[in-house]
Design a protein around this motif. Structure first.
Motif, PDB file in Angstrom:
ATOM      1  N   GLU A  69       8.266  -2.778   9.384  1.00 42.37           N
ATOM      2  CA  GLU A  69       7.415  -3.106  10.114  1.00 42.37           C
ATOM      3  C   GLU A  69       6.126  -3.357   9.650  1.00 42.37           C
ATOM      4  OE1 GLU A  69       8.252   0.764  12.732  1.00 42.37           O
ATOM      5  OE2 GLU A  69      10.310  -0.462  12.252  1.00 42.37           O
ATOM      6  N   ASP A  70       5.613  -2.900   8.299  1.00 43.16           N
ATOM      7  CA  ASP A  70       4.193  -3.696   8.718  1.00 43.16           C
ATOM      8  C   ASP A  70       4.256  -5.179   7.971  1.00 43.16           C
ATOM      9  OD1 ASP A  70       3.383  -1.137   9.094  1.00 43.16           O
ATOM     10  OD2 ASP A  70       3.304  -0.585   6.900  1.00 43.16           O
ATOM     11  N   PRO A  71       2.982  -5.711   8.834  1.00 38.97           N
ATOM     12  CA  PRO A  71       2.412  -6.973   8.141  1.00 38.97           C
ATOM     13  C   PRO A  71       2.548  -6.760   6.511  1.00 38.97           C
ATOM     14  CG  PRO A  71       0.429  -6.316   8.473  1.00 38.97           C
ATOM     15  CD  PRO A  71       2.063  -5.121   8.740  1.00 38.97           C
ATOM     16  N   TYR A  72       3.343  -8.770   6.257  1.00 43.56           N
ATOM     17  CA  TYR A  72       2.711  -8.544   4.189  1.00 43.56           C
ATOM     18  C   TYR A  72       2.488 -10.246   4.652  1.00 43.56           C
ATOM     19  CZ  TYR A  72       7.418 -11.198   5.175  1.00 43.56           C
ATOM     20  OH  TYR A  72       8.598 -12.057   5.299  1.00 43.56           O
ATOM     21  N   ASP A  73       1.699 -10.481   2.895  1.00 44.68           N
ATOM     22  CA  ASP A  73       1.348 -11.901   2.847  1.00 44.68           C
ATOM     23  C   ASP A  73       2.755 -12.656   2.901  1.00 44.68           C
ATOM     24  OD1 ASP A  73       0.091 -14.301   1.351  1.00 44.68           O
ATOM     25  OD2 ASP A  73      -1.984 -13.229   1.514  1.00 44.68           O
ATOM     26  N   GLY A  74       3.050 -14.009   3.050  1.00 48.69           N
ATOM     27  CA  GLY A  74       3.961 -14.478   2.592  1.00 48.69           C
ATOM     28  C   GLY A  74       3.905 -15.343   1.869  1.00 48.69           C
ATOM     29  N   GLN A  75       2.574 -15.555   1.654  1.00 48.69           N
ATOM     30  CA  GLN A  75       1.778 -16.268  -0.111  1.00 48.69           C
ATOM     31  C   GLN A  75       2.432 -15.625  -1.214  1.00 48.69           C
ATOM     32  OE1 GLN A  75       2.285 -19.498   0.001  1.00 48.69           O
ATOM     33  NE2 GLN A  75       1.333 -20.241   1.831  1.00 48.69           N
ATOM     34  N   SER A  76       2.502 -14.217  -0.978  1.00 46.54           N
ATOM     35  CA  SER A  76       1.947 -13.595  -2.032  1.00 46.54           C
ATOM     36  C   SER A  76       2.906 -12.529  -2.173  1.00 46.54           C
ATOM     37  CB  SER A  76       0.434 -12.444  -2.345  1.00 46.54           C
ATOM     38  OG  SER A  76       0.713 -11.757  -1.271  1.00 46.54           O
ATOM     39  N   GLY A  77       4.116 -12.238  -1.238  1.00 45.78           N
ATOM     40  CA  GLY A  77       4.865 -11.133  -0.793  1.00 45.78           C
ATOM     41  C   GLY A  77       4.349  -9.480  -0.446  1.00 45.78           C
ATOM     42  N   VAL A  78       2.828  -9.511  -1.142  1.00 44.98           N
ATOM     43  CA  VAL A  78       2.506  -8.329  -0.717  1.00 44.98           C
ATOM     44  C   VAL A  78       2.186  -7.780   0.716  1.00 44.98           C
ATOM     45  CG1 VAL A  78       0.190  -6.681  -1.645  1.00 44.98           C
ATOM     46  CG2 VAL A  78       0.702  -8.516  -3.158  1.00 44.98           C
ATOM     47  N   GLY A  79       2.015  -6.297   0.731  1.00 49.65           N
ATOM     48  CA  GLY A  79       2.097  -5.848   2.012  1.00 49.65           C
ATOM     49  C   GLY A  79       1.307  -5.058   2.518  1.00 49.65           C
ATOM     50  N   ARG A  80       0.419  -5.532   3.409  1.00 47.06           N
ATOM     51  CA  ARG A  80      -1.298  -5.262   4.182  1.00 47.06           C
ATOM     52  C   ARG A  80      -0.640  -3.800   4.691  1.00 47.06           C
ATOM     53  NH1 ARG A  80      -1.800 -10.928   6.159  1.00 47.06           N
ATOM     54  NH2 ARG A  80      -2.799 -11.408   4.318  1.00 47.06           N
ATOM     55  N   GLY A  81       0.264  -2.590   4.383  1.00 49.33           N
ATOM     56  CA  GLY A  81       0.519  -1.330   4.851  1.00 49.33           C
ATOM     57  C   GLY A  81       1.408  -0.777   4.301  1.00 49.33           C
ATOM     58  N   ARG A  82       1.884   0.148   4.588  1.00 49.63           N
ATOM     59  CA  ARG A  82       1.743   0.705   4.036  1.00 49.63           C
ATOM     60  C   ARG A  82       3.211   1.058   2.341  1.00 49.63           C
ATOM     61  NH1 ARG A  82       4.787   3.279   9.104  1.00 49.63           N
ATOM     62  NH2 ARG A  82       5.088   1.208   9.388  1.00 49.63           N
ATOM     63  N   ARG A  83       3.255   0.910   1.098  1.00 52.76           N
ATOM     64  CA  ARG A  83       3.197   0.388   0.485  1.00 52.76           C
ATOM     65  C   ARG A  83       3.408   1.296  -0.925  1.00 52.76           C
ATOM     66  NH1 ARG A  83       0.147  -3.307  -3.039  1.00 52.76           N
ATOM     67  NH2 ARG A  83       1.808  -4.820  -3.931  1.00 52.76           N
ATOM     68  N   ILE A  84       3.560   0.845  -1.339  1.00 56.81           N
ATOM     69  CA  ILE A  84       4.306   2.058  -3.303  1.00 56.81           C
ATOM     70  C   ILE A  84       4.220   0.608  -4.311  1.00 56.81           C
ATOM     71  CG2 ILE A  84       5.007   4.012  -4.419  1.00 56.81           C
ATOM     72  CD1 ILE A  84       6.120   4.875  -1.758  1.00 56.81           C
ATOM     73  N   LEU A  85       2.850   1.214  -5.067  1.00 53.76           N
ATOM     74  CA  LEU A  85       3.027   0.315  -6.412  1.00 53.76           C
ATOM     75  C   LEU A  85       3.727   0.916  -7.799  1.00 53.76           C
ATOM     76  CD1 LEU A  85       2.479  -2.584  -7.461  1.00 53.76           C
ATOM     77  CD2 LEU A  85       0.363  -1.663  -8.457  1.00 53.76           C
ATOM     78  N   PHE A  86       4.571   0.872  -8.456  1.00 55.16           N
ATOM     79  CA  PHE A  86       5.028   0.751  -9.908  1.00 55.16           C
ATOM     80  C   PHE A  86       4.348   0.460 -10.783  1.00 55.16           C
ATOM     81  CE2 PHE A  86       7.734   2.030  -5.831  1.00 55.16           C
ATOM     82  CZ  PHE A  86       8.023   3.266  -6.425  1.00 55.16           C
ATOM     83  N   GLN A  87       3.859   0.915 -11.301  1.00 60.03           N
ATOM     84  CA  GLN A  87       2.885  -0.495 -13.103  1.00 60.03           C
ATOM     85  C   GLN A  87       3.675   1.001 -14.019  1.00 60.03           C
ATOM     86  OE1 GLN A  87      -1.292  -0.158 -11.868  1.00 60.03           O
ATOM     87  NE2 GLN A  87      -1.294   2.568 -12.900  1.00 60.03           N
TER      88      GLN A  87
END
Length: 149
Positions: A69-87
């Motif tokens: 339900e959080d916004p995201y950047d359609g060009q990058s696919g990156v969320g602009r809210g609650r997110r978890i990045l795995f590296q």
């Protein structure tokens, strides 16, 4: 002024953990395919830096999940809210996590734990004490501890 943030989790296989946590939390795996295609076409990203998984292109060693339900950047696919990045990192996990995720079962503890086990989690320890009440400690597919209450 508030700051934006993301939780970053070191991993051995970022896409696998992203798939697990997306299913566990009912989040979405981010799709950076449009950004990667743009970078590849411009010669700004070597092909070796990209992997394909589940019909999407990912940066090798990275995968992220976001709340649907959080916004995201359609060009990058990156969320602009609650997110978890795995590296991905080279060193193995050592010892107990100092930071962990708590999953709230909304009164369906056994059902939630069973579902998470079916996704690849492992039960570690049951607790039934204090103001927190009844909860389970589990491990995700890479051994990271988390709680289900």
């Amino acid at each position: 002024m508030t700051l934006t943030w993301k939780l970053v989790v070191d991993s051995a296989d970022a896409p696998t953990l992203a798939d697990f946590w997306a299913a566990a939390l009912e989040y979405e795996v981010e799709d950076p395919t449009p950004l990667i295609d743009t970078l590849l076409a411009a010669g700004r990203l070597p092909g070796a830096a990209v992997v394909e998984r589940g019909g999407r292109k990912l940066f090798r060693g990275y995968a992220a999940v976001r709340h649907p339900e959080d916004p995201y950047d359609g060009q990058s696919g990156v969320g602009r809210g609650r997110r978890i990045l795995f590296q991905d990192v080279t060193e193995p996990k050592g010892g107990k996590n100092r930071l962990h995720i708590d999953v709230h079962s909304d009164g369906r503890l056994d059902e939630t734990v069973d579902r998470l086990e079916a996704l690849g989690a492992t039960r570690v320890e049951e607790h039934d004490q204090g103001p927190a009440g009844h909860w389970w400690v589990l491990r995700d597919p890479e051994g990271n501890e988390f709680c289900v209450a």
